[in-house]
Design an enzyme around this catalytic site. Structure first.
Site, PDB file in Angstrom:
ATOM      1  N   LYS A 102      30.166 -19.456  26.211  1.00 21.51           N
ATOM      2  CA  LYS A 102      31.970 -18.122  25.326  1.00 21.51           C
ATOM      3  C   LYS A 102      30.056 -17.330  25.500  1.00 21.51           C
ATOM      4  O   LYS A 102      31.065 -15.982  26.071  1.00 21.51           O
ATOM      5  CB  LYS A 102      32.406 -18.523  24.789  1.00 21.51           C
ATOM      6  CG  LYS A 102      33.091 -17.465  24.355  1.00 21.51           C
ATOM      7  CD  LYS A 102      34.370 -17.814  23.640  1.00 21.51           C
ATOM      8  CE  LYS A 102      34.604 -18.130  22.612  1.00 21.51           C
ATOM      9  NZ  LYS A 102      34.502 -17.561  21.705  1.00 21.51           N
TER      10      LYS A 102
ATOM     11  N   ASP B 246      31.103 -23.406  14.574  1.00 17.67           N
ATOM     12  CA  ASP B 246      32.503 -23.582  14.932  1.00 17.67           C
ATOM     13  C   ASP B 246      32.476 -24.998  15.334  1.00 17.67           C
ATOM     14  O   ASP B 246      33.356 -25.535  15.924  1.00 17.67           O
ATOM     15  CB  ASP B 246      32.145 -22.879  16.236  1.00 17.67           C
ATOM     16  CG  ASP B 246      31.858 -21.280  16.536  1.00 17.67           C
ATOM     17  OD1 ASP B 246      32.422 -21.223  15.558  1.00 17.67           O
ATOM     18  OD2 ASP B 246      31.331 -20.838  17.932  1.00 17.67           O
TER      19      ASP B 246
ATOM     20  N   ARG C 273      41.705 -10.533  10.397  1.00 19.20           N
ATOM     21  CA  ARG C 273      40.163 -10.625  10.494  1.00 19.20           C
ATOM     22  C   ARG C 273      38.770 -10.084  10.297  1.00 19.20           C
ATOM     23  O   ARG C 273      39.552  -8.386  10.123  1.00 19.20           O
ATOM     24  CB  ARG C 273      38.949 -12.034  12.019  1.00 19.20           C
ATOM     25  CG  ARG C 273      40.211 -12.800  11.799  1.00 19.20           C
ATOM     26  CD  ARG C 273      39.586 -13.565  13.259  1.00 19.20           C
ATOM     27  NE  ARG C 273      38.452 -14.743  13.446  1.00 19.20           N
ATOM     28  CZ  ARG C 273      37.339 -14.566  14.327  1.00 19.20           C
ATOM     29  NH1 ARG C 273      37.911 -14.705  15.500  1.00 19.20           N
ATOM     30  NH2 ARG C 273      36.273 -15.434  13.934  1.00 19.20           N
TER      31      ARG C 273
ATOM     32  N   ARG D  27      39.962 -24.004  18.485  1.00 17.46           N
ATOM     33  CA  ARG D  27      38.798 -25.590  17.815  1.00 17.46           C
ATOM     34  C   ARG D  27      40.214 -25.905  17.658  1.00 17.46           C
ATOM     35  O   ARG D  27      39.083 -27.123  17.744  1.00 17.46           O
ATOM     36  CB  ARG D  27      37.646 -23.932  17.474  1.00 17.46           C
ATOM     37  CG  ARG D  27      36.332 -23.710  18.433  1.00 17.46           C
ATOM     38  CD  ARG D  27      35.546 -23.710  18.007  1.00 17.46           C
ATOM     39  NE  ARG D  27      34.506 -22.859  18.920  1.00 17.46           N
ATOM     40  CZ  ARG D  27      34.193 -22.742  20.264  1.00 17.46           C
ATOM     41  NH1 ARG D  27      34.741 -23.318  20.851  1.00 17.46           N
ATOM     42  NH2 ARG D  27      33.761 -21.673  20.776  1.00 17.46           N
TER      43      ARG D  27
ATOM     44  N   ARG E  88      40.224 -22.153   9.223  1.00 18.29           N
ATOM     45  CA  ARG E  88      39.938 -23.888   9.625  1.00 18.29           C
ATOM     46  C   ARG E  88      39.607 -25.026   8.869  1.00 18.29           C
ATOM     47  O   ARG E  88      39.526 -26.280   9.260  1.00 18.29           O
ATOM     48  CB  ARG E  88      38.526 -24.021  10.771  1.00 18.29           C
ATOM     49  CG  ARG E  88      38.963 -22.789  12.614  1.00 18.29           C
ATOM     50  CD  ARG E  88      37.589 -22.576  12.810  1.00 18.29           C
ATOM     51  NE  ARG E  88      38.055 -22.213  13.839  1.00 18.29           N
ATOM     52  CZ  ARG E  88      37.027 -21.597  15.288  1.00 18.29           C
ATOM     53  NH1 ARG E  88      36.409 -21.840  15.036  1.00 18.29           N
ATOM     54  NH2 ARG E  88      37.408 -21.131  16.193  1.00 18.29           N
TER      55      ARG E  88
HETATM   56  C1  S3P Z   1      30.284 -16.084  17.840  1.00 16.18           C
HETATM   57  C2  S3P Z   1      29.280 -15.989  16.532  1.00 16.18           C
HETATM   58  C3  S3P Z   1      30.147 -16.522  16.025  1.00 16.18           C
HETATM   59  C4  S3P Z   1      31.125 -18.066  16.111  1.00 16.18           C
HETATM   60  C5  S3P Z   1      31.265 -17.212  17.161  1.00 16.18           C
HETATM   61  C6  S3P Z   1      31.299 -16.943  18.788  1.00 16.18           C
HETATM   62  C7  S3P Z   1      28.967 -14.490  18.944  1.00 16.18           C
HETATM   63  O1  S3P Z   1      30.838 -16.183  14.864  1.00 16.18           O
HETATM   64  O2  S3P Z   1      31.763 -18.547  15.132  1.00 16.18           O
HETATM   65  O3  S3P Z   1      32.470 -18.390  17.768  1.00 16.18           O
HETATM   66  O4  S3P Z   1      29.733 -15.293  20.201  1.00 16.18           O
HETATM   67  O5  S3P Z   1      28.513 -14.118  18.188  1.00 16.18           O
HETATM   68  P1  S3P Z   1      30.305 -15.678  13.671  1.00 16.18           P
HETATM   69  O6  S3P Z   1      28.995 -14.906  13.574  1.00 16.18           O
HETATM   70  O7  S3P Z   1      30.784 -14.569  13.049  1.00 16.18           O
HETATM   71  O8  S3P Z   1      30.381 -16.157  12.625  1.00 16.18           O
END
Ligand code: S3P
Length: 440
Positions: free
Chosen positions: A28, A327, A134, A400, A358
């Site tokens: 992703k 995650d 958020r 998740r 979470r």
């Molecule tokens: C992500 C960074 C993470 C992660 C999210 C995807 C990304 O968030 O939790 O699912 O693609 O940069 P944070 O870096 O804000 O913790």
């Protein structure tokens, strides 16, 4: 959104196991970045094996509204070439004539803020009810310092009304949070600023954006917690194949470790060390996992994993380890219910501002299943092993959480029903289909 519940029954009572070969869905984070960077590029890009989940479709829709021609094929995204902007060396975007809807995707909203901050027009970024709760101050502050004007609800929440500034200034930014979304937002804005921007994090977060920019010829340097990027470069298109998502694979790794006699081979999964903290912790817990066929593609390591059912010891996870497994904490909580001793996770308050809180979500639902859990302000304590029992569980519409509880349900006695299970479409639309294929 019309979300359906899902029902699970115990694999253990049915004497079934997890067996076979699994190719995880595409990553992703990497798909998002590929969409962003090909949208900025002047030449044609081809993104093979993209993740076409709801979150990535939010990024695609936003760039389509900005006038980027993106064709969606099953096996690839094709982004046609574009015209150079009059204010930068990147693609020229159209002023959007409606709101840019980021859906449930924090990555879309935070990274897009960085791009919108550098445009010569106003845009409005919105999200669903979860994304609207958020925190966005973490990107608003640095982007404002660079010269954008951003209005947000209560100075912190979406919708974000961004008046871009084509003459952004470079900054030295000390981020109070370890967040790849924040780091990437500033890095994207910094591509438009003339001069050198530096971002320092309290603990290093995932580094996909840095790896991408380096592979694409942008001048960028990083050491442990600091990244420096030089504006004034340009992007000429990309051609890559997205590897499998380690975070999606984590659910099936856990299932194979916990269901007796299981043996699972996971193919072509991204093994970037800033994403695989979960593997390190599992090794310490006694998990039998082997890495095979390690290789590199587009500046990212990938390989295969062989996972065998294992008996696990408790783990202790501290703040410095959190970003590399951020995650995976919900599924780690499920593993901890089956590990011998008291597991403790601390320094993880960032989990409270994800798609759901979470820490609270996992604590309340695992308790309903009979787990011994104590919620802390910055983490969780879990004692094991305990027998879990099936019951009605709440996914909190968080992908998740839904998938972690589904794995717990496979171990639990009796039936488990999980609400709003369709939320798995955010990152892993075929979760149930793939899981069913592996049950033997
Ligand atoms: C992500 C960074 C993470 C992660 C999210 C995807 C990304 O968030 O939790 O699912 O693609 O940069 P944070 O870096 O804000 O913790």
């Amino acid at each position: 959104m019309n979300l359906k519940p899902a029902q699970f029954s115990s694999l253990i009572s049915a004497k079934k196991k997890i067996k076979g070969e699994f190719v995880p869905p595409p990553d992703k984070s990497i798909t998002h970045r590929a969409i962003f960077l090909s949208s900025l590029s002047l030449k044609k890009s081809c993104i093979k094996n993209p993740l076409l989940s709801a979150d990535c479709l939010s990024s695609i829709d936003c760039f389509k509204k900005l006038g980027v021609p993106i064709e969606i094929h099953k096996q690839a995204l094709i982004v046609s070439s574009g015209k150079e902007s009059s204010t930068s060396k990147f693609r020229s975007f159209l002023k959007p004539n409606s709101k840019l809807d980021c859906g449930n995707s924090g990555t879309t909203m935070r990274l897009l803020s960085g791009v919108a901050a550098a445009q010569n027009f106003k845009s409005c970024l919105t999200g669903d009810s979860s994304l609207s709760k958020r925190p966005m101050k973490r990107v608003i502050e640095p982007l404002t310092k660079m010269g954008a004007l951003i209005q947000a609800f209560k100075d912190n929440y979406a919708p974000l009304r961004i008046k871009g500034n084509p003459n952004l200034k470079p900054i030295d930014w000390k981020s109070p949070v370890a967040s790849a979304q924040v780091k990437s937002s500033i890095l994207l804005a910094a591509l438009f600023a003339s001069g050198k921007t530096t971002i320092e994090e309290p603990v290093k977060s995932r580094d996909h954006t840095e790896r991408f920019l380096k592979a694409l010829g942008i001048k960028i340097m990083s050491n442990e917690r600091k990244v420096t990027v030089w504006g004034g470069g340009s992007l000429q298109g990309l051609d890559l194949k997205v590897p499998g998502d380690f975070s999606s694979a984590a659910f099936f790794i856990a299932a194979a470790l916990l269901v007796p006699d299981s043996f699972l081979v996971i193919k072509n999964v991204n093994l970037n060390p800033t994403r695989t903290g979960f593997l390190k912790v599992l090794k310490k817990m006694g998990a039998n996992i082997e890495i095979k066929n390690l290789k590199e593609r587009f500046n990212e390591p990938l390989g295969d994993l062989e996972v065998r059912a294992s008996s696990l010891k408790a783990c202790s996870i501290q703040r410095e380890e959190i970003p590399f497994l951020i995650d995976e904490i919900p599924i780690l909580a499920v593993l901890a219910t089956q590990a011998q001793g008291e597991s403790s996770i601390s320094g993880a308050e960032e989990l409270r501002v994800k798609e759901s809180d979470r820490i609270a979500s996992m604590a309340s639902e695992l308790k309903k299943m009979g787990a011994e859990v104590e919620e802390k302000k910055d983490g969780i304590l879990i004692s094991g092993p305990v027998f879990l029992k099936g019951t009605k569980l709440n996914s909190y519409q968080d992908h998740r959480i839904a998938m972690s509880l589904a794995i717990a349900a496979l171990l639990a006695e009796g039936e488990t029903k999980i609400t709003d299970f369709d939320c798995v479409n955010i990152s892993f639309p075929n979760f149930l289909k793939e899981l069913n294929k592996l049950i033997d």
